[in-house]
Design a protein around this motif. Sequence first.
Motif, PDB file in Angstrom:
ATOM      1  N   ARG A  77       0.824  -1.215   0.000  1.00 44.36           N
ATOM      2  CA  ARG A  77       0.000   0.000   0.000  1.00 44.36           C
ATOM      3  C   ARG A  77       0.851   1.254   0.000  1.00 44.36           C
ATOM      4  N   THR A  78       2.050   1.164   0.570  1.00 41.92           N
ATOM      5  CA  THR A  78       2.945   2.321   0.587  1.00 41.92           C
ATOM      6  C   THR A  78       4.070   2.197  -0.432  1.00 41.92           C
ATOM      7  N   ARG A  79       4.219   0.986  -0.994  1.00 41.95           N
ATOM      8  CA  ARG A  79       5.285   0.725  -1.962  1.00 41.95           C
ATOM      9  C   ARG A  79       6.660   1.103  -1.406  1.00 41.95           C
ATOM     10  N   SER A  80       6.852   0.750  -0.143  1.00 42.24           N
ATOM     11  CA  SER A  80       8.120   1.086   0.503  1.00 42.24           C
ATOM     12  C   SER A  80       8.578  -0.066   1.387  1.00 42.24           C
ATOM     13  N   ALA A  81       9.867  -0.081   1.684  1.00 42.66           N
ATOM     14  CA  ALA A  81      10.445  -1.106   2.537  1.00 42.66           C
ATOM     15  C   ALA A  81      10.896  -0.487   3.855  1.00 42.66           C
ATOM     16  N   THR A  82      10.678  -1.227   4.939  1.00 47.60           N
ATOM     17  CA  THR A  82      11.162  -0.812   6.251  1.00 47.60           C
ATOM     18  C   THR A  82      12.224  -1.800   6.700  1.00 47.60           C
ATOM     19  N   GLU A  83      13.424  -1.312   6.952  1.00 51.90           N
ATOM     20  CA  GLU A  83      14.485  -2.182   7.448  1.00 51.90           C
ATOM     21  C   GLU A  83      14.253  -2.427   8.928  1.00 51.90           C
ATOM     22  N   LEU A  84      13.963  -3.691   9.286  1.00 51.13           N
ATOM     23  CA  LEU A  84      13.629  -4.019  10.668  1.00 51.13           C
ATOM     24  C   LEU A  84      14.871  -4.153  11.542  1.00 51.13           C
ATOM     25  N   PHE A  85      15.845  -4.946  11.085  1.00 45.64           N
ATOM     26  CA  PHE A  85      17.039  -5.179  11.896  1.00 45.64           C
ATOM     27  C   PHE A  85      18.062  -5.932  11.060  1.00 45.64           C
TER      28      PHE A  85
ATOM     29  N   TYR B  72      11.345 -14.137  15.827  1.00 42.09           N
ATOM     30  CA  TYR B  72      11.063 -12.751  16.185  1.00 42.09           C
ATOM     31  C   TYR B  72       9.545 -12.530  16.259  1.00 42.09           C
ATOM     32  N   ASP B  73       9.162 -11.541  17.058  1.00 43.54           N
ATOM     33  CA  ASP B  73       7.768 -11.143  17.212  1.00 43.54           C
ATOM     34  C   ASP B  73       7.631  -9.704  16.727  1.00 43.54           C
ATOM     35  N   ILE B  74       6.912  -9.511  15.605  1.00 42.84           N
ATOM     36  CA  ILE B  74       6.806  -8.185  14.994  1.00 42.84           C
ATOM     37  C   ILE B  74       6.081  -7.203  15.909  1.00 42.84           C
ATOM     38  N   ARG B  75       5.325  -7.701  16.877  1.00 41.53           N
ATOM     39  CA  ARG B  75       4.615  -6.811  17.801  1.00 41.53           C
ATOM     40  C   ARG B  75       5.564  -6.030  18.697  1.00 41.53           C
TER      41      ARG B  75
ATOM     42  N   LYS C 161       8.790  -1.122  17.210  1.00 38.67           N
ATOM     43  CA  LYS C 161       8.207   0.213  17.319  1.00 38.67           C
ATOM     44  C   LYS C 161       8.420   0.944  15.993  1.00 38.67           C
ATOM     45  N   TRP C 162       7.316   1.240  15.307  1.00 36.72           N
ATOM     46  CA  TRP C 162       7.417   1.770  13.955  1.00 36.72           C
ATOM     47  C   TRP C 162       7.984   3.191  13.912  1.00 36.72           C
ATOM     48  N   ASP C 163       8.090   3.848  15.072  1.00 36.61           N
ATOM     49  CA  ASP C 163       8.731   5.164  15.092  1.00 36.61           C
ATOM     50  C   ASP C 163      10.245   5.058  15.288  1.00 36.61           C
ATOM     51  N   GLY C 164      10.733   3.800  15.318  1.00 34.19           N
ATOM     52  CA  GLY C 164      12.168   3.591  15.455  1.00 34.19           C
ATOM     53  C   GLY C 164      12.702   3.817  16.842  1.00 34.19           C
ATOM     54  N   SER C 165      11.845   3.826  17.856  1.00 35.01           N
ATOM     55  CA  SER C 165      12.275   4.157  19.212  1.00 35.01           C
ATOM     56  C   SER C 165      12.819   2.968  19.989  1.00 35.01           C
ATOM     57  N   SER C 166      12.781   1.769  19.401  1.00 37.35           N
ATOM     58  CA  SER C 166      13.257   0.600  20.138  1.00 37.35           C
ATOM     59  C   SER C 166      14.231  -0.193  19.279  1.00 37.35           C
TER      60      SER C 166
ATOM     61  N   PHE D  82      14.998  -3.559  17.843  1.00 44.53           N
ATOM     62  CA  PHE D  82      14.208  -4.753  17.565  1.00 44.53           C
ATOM     63  C   PHE D  82      15.088  -5.972  17.259  1.00 44.53           C
ATOM     64  N   GLY D  83      16.363  -5.900  17.500  1.00 42.75           N
ATOM     65  CA  GLY D  83      17.262  -6.964  17.091  1.00 42.75           C
ATOM     66  C   GLY D  83      17.303  -8.167  17.998  1.00 42.75           C
ATOM     67  N   GLN D  84      16.526  -8.182  19.090  1.00 45.41           N
ATOM     68  CA  GLN D  84      16.587  -9.283  20.045  1.00 45.41           C
ATOM     69  C   GLN D  84      15.523 -10.324  19.726  1.00 45.41           C
ATOM     70  N   PRO D  85      15.911 -11.581  19.406  1.00 46.40           N
ATOM     71  CA  PRO D  85      14.916 -12.617  19.103  1.00 46.40           C
ATOM     72  C   PRO D  85      14.077 -12.973  20.324  1.00 46.40           C
ATOM     73  N   ALA D  86      12.864 -13.486  20.050  1.00 44.90           N
ATOM     74  CA  ALA D  86      12.013 -13.999  21.130  1.00 44.90           C
ATOM     75  C   ALA D  86      12.571 -15.307  21.659  1.00 44.90           C
ATOM     76  N   CYS D  87      13.136 -16.136  20.754  1.00 43.22           N
ATOM     77  CA  CYS D  87      13.807 -17.366  21.177  1.00 43.22           C
ATOM     78  C   CYS D  87      14.641 -17.918  20.026  1.00 43.22           C
ATOM     79  N   TYR D  88      15.428 -18.954  20.347  1.00 45.58           N
ATOM     80  CA  TYR D  88      16.352 -19.568  19.400  1.00 45.58           C
ATOM     81  C   TYR D  88      16.025 -21.053  19.292  1.00 45.58           C
ATOM     82  N   PHE D  89      16.341 -21.635  18.112  1.00 44.60           N
ATOM     83  CA  PHE D  89      16.174 -23.071  17.924  1.00 44.60           C
ATOM     84  C   PHE D  89      17.459 -23.647  17.347  1.00 44.60           C
ATOM     85  N   CYS D  90      17.935 -24.728  17.960  1.00 47.13           N
ATOM     86  CA  CYS D  90      19.137 -25.396  17.477  1.00 47.13           C
ATOM     87  C   CYS D  90      19.250 -26.761  18.145  1.00 47.13           C
TER      88      CYS D  90
END
Length: 471
Positions: free
Chosen positions: A189-197, A239-242, A245-250, A252-260
């Motif tokens: 809808r915005t035709r744009s990409a957001t770099e999460l982490f 990762y949990d997208i919830r 923070k879309w204003d970039g205030s947090s 987001f690079g910390q996973p919710a958990c790991y699997f191995c």
Amino acid sequence: MKKRSSADIDQAVVNVWKRELGQLSTRNFAHRFAASEDLVSRLEIHKKLEKHDGCVNTLSFNAGGDILVSGSDDLRVILWDWETGRVKLSFNSGHPNNVFQANFMPFSDDRTIITYLAHLTFPGVPNSGVTYVAKRFGKLKFWKGGEVKTILLGKHEESQVHKLAIEPGSAHIFYSCGEDGVVQHFDLRTRSATELFTCLCVDDLKGYRSYVPLNAIAIDPRNPNLFAVGGMDKFAQLYDIRKYKWDGSSDFGQPACYFCPQHLIGNEDTGITGLSFSDQSELLVSYGDEFIYLFTQSMGLRNPPFPSSSFMVSMGSDTSKVEPGSIASSSSMDLDGKNAPRVYMGHRNCETVKGVSFFGPRCEYVTSGSDCGRIFIWKKRGGELIRVMEADKDVVNCTEPHPHTMALASSGIEYDIKIWTPKAIERATLPTNIGQVCLFHSVCIEIHILKNLLVAFDLMAWLDPVIYEIR
């Protein structure tokens, strides 16, 4: 050929009887029939789709299951009526390099396709490593006379992109990951990409890099807020997208958990090539130079699991002696404890970046390609290998299950696409020496690659006696 056992026939009769008495719903009856191991044993080639002029790197069915889209090294995207083998639409992707992904967006009337390419660095070539959305306008019914329009959405700088993940139930949202370690969020809808982490290494013991070059990304269909990524590292990170923070205030690079798998923690010589979620939120992880593992959510590690003696769990057998391409019972890989992932063995995953998939109406089976040019199918429960099918002269990279029926599409180094349906009159048997065949085939491929390199550097005089001895 193996005949159908009397026990199978008896169970089929019992299921029909239960359905007639109302003890088994029509839906459950259909699912039991569709997931029958008998159908898996009768898979054979229904059609070969032959219009590409390069390796086919990506396959995807539309939601209705009547159209298959493919992307190739020839830079073309083709939409197929796979049952008849006819081309419905073929167009140039607009990419300057190999097409690695082509997927239908849900709820778009099959008129929106997302494509991604591999990044190759060439001076003067623009838009390397970019995402395109191709929209088709015209009469969908006839797939003629319409216009294909491509729109640039974003890019991964100087990075190959092997996988996209479309948010289930959304006509607008998808994610990408690349070998630059970056995960991006796209909204049409915005035709744009957001770099999460940027995905960071958990325990880079050798100090090669701080980020993980990513090969795979998958979204949990039962909870689209959760997605997993994996690459040149032994940990699949969830990762949990919830938490973003879309204003970039947090951060987001910390996973919710790991699997191995615990025996791989501290192993720097393996990485993840493919991920897939089941409809029960189980996570399937395929490792290069190793095996395939199935994790439940309860097996996730909440904190960064650095290697220590506590992770070097005593194994039921010496796993260092179990080579990819060998057949062994799944119990030989079980860890001490209840949270050991299920393991699937027999194939070889060393030469290319291979995906992994669930197969069946309720994800009853696991399927993967192999370096030996075969498709492998295991029972999800128990990990038993039940089917091996010759599908490519070299390597099988893609196995794409049909969304509704027991049909399968496959592709690899050859330029065609093979469609598999359960129409064989006789049931196939499982080869007894598949491990040795896979190993020998992989060695031959490596020799062939080495020979080509030496030809390029005019060193064949040195290799000729060696090749002669091997032959």
